[in-house]
Design a protein around this motif. Sequence first.
Motif, PDB file in Angstrom:
ATOM      1  N   LEU A   1      53.471  45.150  -1.574  1.00  0.00           N
ATOM      2  CA  LEU A   1      52.089  44.767  -1.854  1.00  0.00           C
ATOM      3  C   LEU A   1      51.946  43.258  -1.851  1.00  0.00           C
ATOM      4  N   SER A   2      52.869  42.578  -2.467  1.00  0.00           N
ATOM      5  CA  SER A   2      52.835  41.125  -2.511  1.00  0.00           C
ATOM      6  C   SER A   2      52.901  40.533  -1.093  1.00  0.00           C
ATOM      7  N   ALA A   3      53.760  41.094  -0.253  1.00  0.00           N
ATOM      8  CA  ALA A   3      53.877  40.632   1.130  1.00  0.00           C
ATOM      9  C   ALA A   3      52.581  40.895   1.886  1.00  0.00           C
ATOM     10  N   ALA A   4      51.972  42.047   1.677  1.00  0.00           N
ATOM     11  CA  ALA A   4      50.710  42.369   2.355  1.00  0.00           C
ATOM     12  C   ALA A   4      49.599  41.426   1.914  1.00  0.00           C
ATOM     13  N   ARG A   5      49.577  41.091   0.630  1.00  0.00           N
ATOM     14  CA  ARG A   5      48.565  40.159   0.136  1.00  0.00           C
ATOM     15  C   ARG A   5      48.760  38.760   0.707  1.00  0.00           C
ATOM     16  N   SER A   6      50.009  38.352   0.866  1.00  0.00           N
ATOM     17  CA  SER A   6      50.263  37.016   1.423  1.00  0.00           C
ATOM     18  C   SER A   6      49.824  36.929   2.892  1.00  0.00           C
ATOM     19  N   GLU A   7      49.833  38.060   3.588  1.00  0.00           N
ATOM     20  CA  GLU A   7      49.387  38.085   4.990  1.00  0.00           C
ATOM     21  C   GLU A   7      47.876  37.811   5.089  1.00  0.00           C
ATOM     22  N   LEU A   8      47.129  38.077   4.026  1.00  0.00           N
ATOM     23  CA  LEU A   8      45.684  37.846   4.054  1.00  0.00           C
ATOM     24  C   LEU A   8      45.357  36.364   4.277  1.00  0.00           C
ATOM     25  N   ASN A   9      46.258  35.486   3.862  1.00  0.00           N
ATOM     26  CA  ASN A   9      46.002  34.049   3.971  1.00  0.00           C
ATOM     27  C   ASN A   9      46.484  33.450   5.278  1.00  0.00           C
TER      28      ASN A   9
ATOM     29  N   GLY B   1      39.057  41.719  13.270  1.00  0.00           N
ATOM     30  CA  GLY B   1      39.857  42.934  13.366  1.00  0.00           C
ATOM     31  C   GLY B   1      41.183  42.792  12.644  1.00  0.00           C
ATOM     32  N   LEU B   2      41.802  41.643  12.793  1.00  0.00           N
ATOM     33  CA  LEU B   2      43.065  41.379  12.126  1.00  0.00           C
ATOM     34  C   LEU B   2      42.883  41.399  10.611  1.00  0.00           C
ATOM     35  N   MET B   3      41.809  40.825  10.126  1.00  0.00           N
ATOM     36  CA  MET B   3      41.541  40.830   8.684  1.00  0.00           C
ATOM     37  C   MET B   3      41.316  42.260   8.189  1.00  0.00           C
ATOM     38  N   ARG B   4      40.593  43.066   8.970  1.00  0.00           N
ATOM     39  CA  ARG B   4      40.386  44.469   8.584  1.00  0.00           C
ATOM     40  C   ARG B   4      41.722  45.203   8.475  1.00  0.00           C
ATOM     41  N   GLU B   5      42.603  44.977   9.445  1.00  0.00           N
ATOM     42  CA  GLU B   5      43.923  45.614   9.419  1.00  0.00           C
ATOM     43  C   GLU B   5      44.708  45.183   8.185  1.00  0.00           C
ATOM     44  N   ARG B   6      44.665  43.908   7.890  1.00  0.00           N
ATOM     45  CA  ARG B   6      45.413  43.393   6.745  1.00  0.00           C
ATOM     46  C   ARG B   6      44.850  43.905   5.427  1.00  0.00           C
ATOM     47  N   LEU B   7      43.526  44.004   5.328  1.00  0.00           N
ATOM     48  CA  LEU B   7      42.916  44.545   4.109  1.00  0.00           C
ATOM     49  C   LEU B   7      43.268  46.022   3.935  1.00  0.00           C
TER      50      LEU B   7
ATOM     51  N   ASN C   1      45.239  47.727   0.786  1.00  0.00           N
ATOM     52  CA  ASN C   1      44.717  48.911   0.108  1.00  0.00           C
ATOM     53  C   ASN C   1      45.771  50.021   0.069  1.00  0.00           C
ATOM     54  N   GLU C   2      46.438  50.221   1.198  1.00  0.00           N
ATOM     55  CA  GLU C   2      47.494  51.237   1.281  1.00  0.00           C
ATOM     56  C   GLU C   2      48.625  50.924   0.299  1.00  0.00           C
ATOM     57  N   LYS C   3      49.021  49.664   0.227  1.00  0.00           N
ATOM     58  CA  LYS C   3      50.116  49.266  -0.669  1.00  0.00           C
ATOM     59  C   LYS C   3      49.694  49.352  -2.128  1.00  0.00           C
ATOM     60  N   GLU C   4      48.417  49.087  -2.431  1.00  0.00           N
ATOM     61  CA  GLU C   4      47.928  49.237  -3.798  1.00  0.00           C
ATOM     62  C   GLU C   4      47.992  50.697  -4.234  1.00  0.00           C
ATOM     63  N   GLN C   5      47.625  51.595  -3.321  1.00  0.00           N
ATOM     64  CA  GLN C   5      47.701  53.026  -3.629  1.00  0.00           C
ATOM     65  C   GLN C   5      49.147  53.460  -3.858  1.00  0.00           C
TER      66      GLN C   5
ATOM     67  N   VAL D   1      51.591  51.565  -4.984  1.00  0.00           N
ATOM     68  CA  VAL D   1      51.999  51.055  -6.300  1.00  0.00           C
ATOM     69  C   VAL D   1      51.461  51.968  -7.403  1.00  0.00           C
ATOM     70  N   ALA D   2      50.225  52.404  -7.276  1.00  0.00           N
ATOM     71  CA  ALA D   2      49.641  53.301  -8.278  1.00  0.00           C
ATOM     72  C   ALA D   2      50.424  54.620  -8.350  1.00  0.00           C
ATOM     73  N   GLU D   3      50.775  55.158  -7.187  1.00  0.00           N
ATOM     74  CA  GLU D   3      51.564  56.400  -7.164  1.00  0.00           C
ATOM     75  C   GLU D   3      52.939  56.195  -7.801  1.00  0.00           C
ATOM     76  N   ARG D   4      53.589  55.104  -7.463  1.00  0.00           N
ATOM     77  CA  ARG D   4      54.922  54.826  -8.006  1.00  0.00           C
ATOM     78  C   ARG D   4      54.861  54.598  -9.517  1.00  0.00           C
ATOM     79  N   THR D   5      53.773  54.020  -9.992  1.00  0.00           N
ATOM     80  CA  THR D   5      53.591  53.810 -11.428  1.00  0.00           C
ATOM     81  C   THR D   5      53.502  55.150 -12.152  1.00  0.00           C
ATOM     82  N   LEU D   6      52.732  56.084 -11.570  1.00  0.00           N
ATOM     83  CA  LEU D   6      52.625  57.425 -12.162  1.00  0.00           C
ATOM     84  C   LEU D   6      53.970  58.137 -12.140  1.00  0.00           C
ATOM     85  N   GLU D   7      54.704  58.012 -11.041  1.00  0.00           N
ATOM     86  CA  GLU D   7      56.018  58.638 -10.942  1.00  0.00           C
ATOM     87  C   GLU D   7      56.966  58.077 -11.998  1.00  0.00           C
TER      88      GLU D   7
END
Length: 127
Positions: free
Chosen positions: A118-126, A69-75, A79-83, A85-91
């Motif tokens: 996003l980087s912080a969220a990815r580091s939480e995966l480990n 469950g924790l891994m699902r939350e972190r993933l 995903n939310e942070k990747e989206q 970043v994509a929005e901010r890139t377009l802006e």
Amino acid sequence: MLKKIIGFSFLATIATFPSLAQEPLKGCDAKAYEIQQQIEYAKSNDNTHRVAGLEKALKEVQDHCTDEGLMRERLAKVNEKEQEVAERTLELKDAQESGRANKIEKRMNKLQEAEAELSAARSELNK
């Protein structure tokens, strides 16, 4: 002499059983450990309200946390942070097309902030 023999047999035991050597905590165990560390810090600073809240959080982790469950939350967070970043890139791209320097700088800062999250969220995966 007896201390050397006892010390040597202990080291031999650890070498034979690597699982006895401390491995980094992961998942719910790591989360519970972090909360316990915060509880100790709050206690040492006589912050009783913080201690109470952290003890409640620790009980929730102990009662309901699963590594899956924790891994699902972190993933989901990644995903939310990747989206974002994509929005901010377009802006930023839109701001660059407008040519307004203050708008470009503002959007660039927002993008950098989103990338850091996003980087912080990815580091939480480990963890």
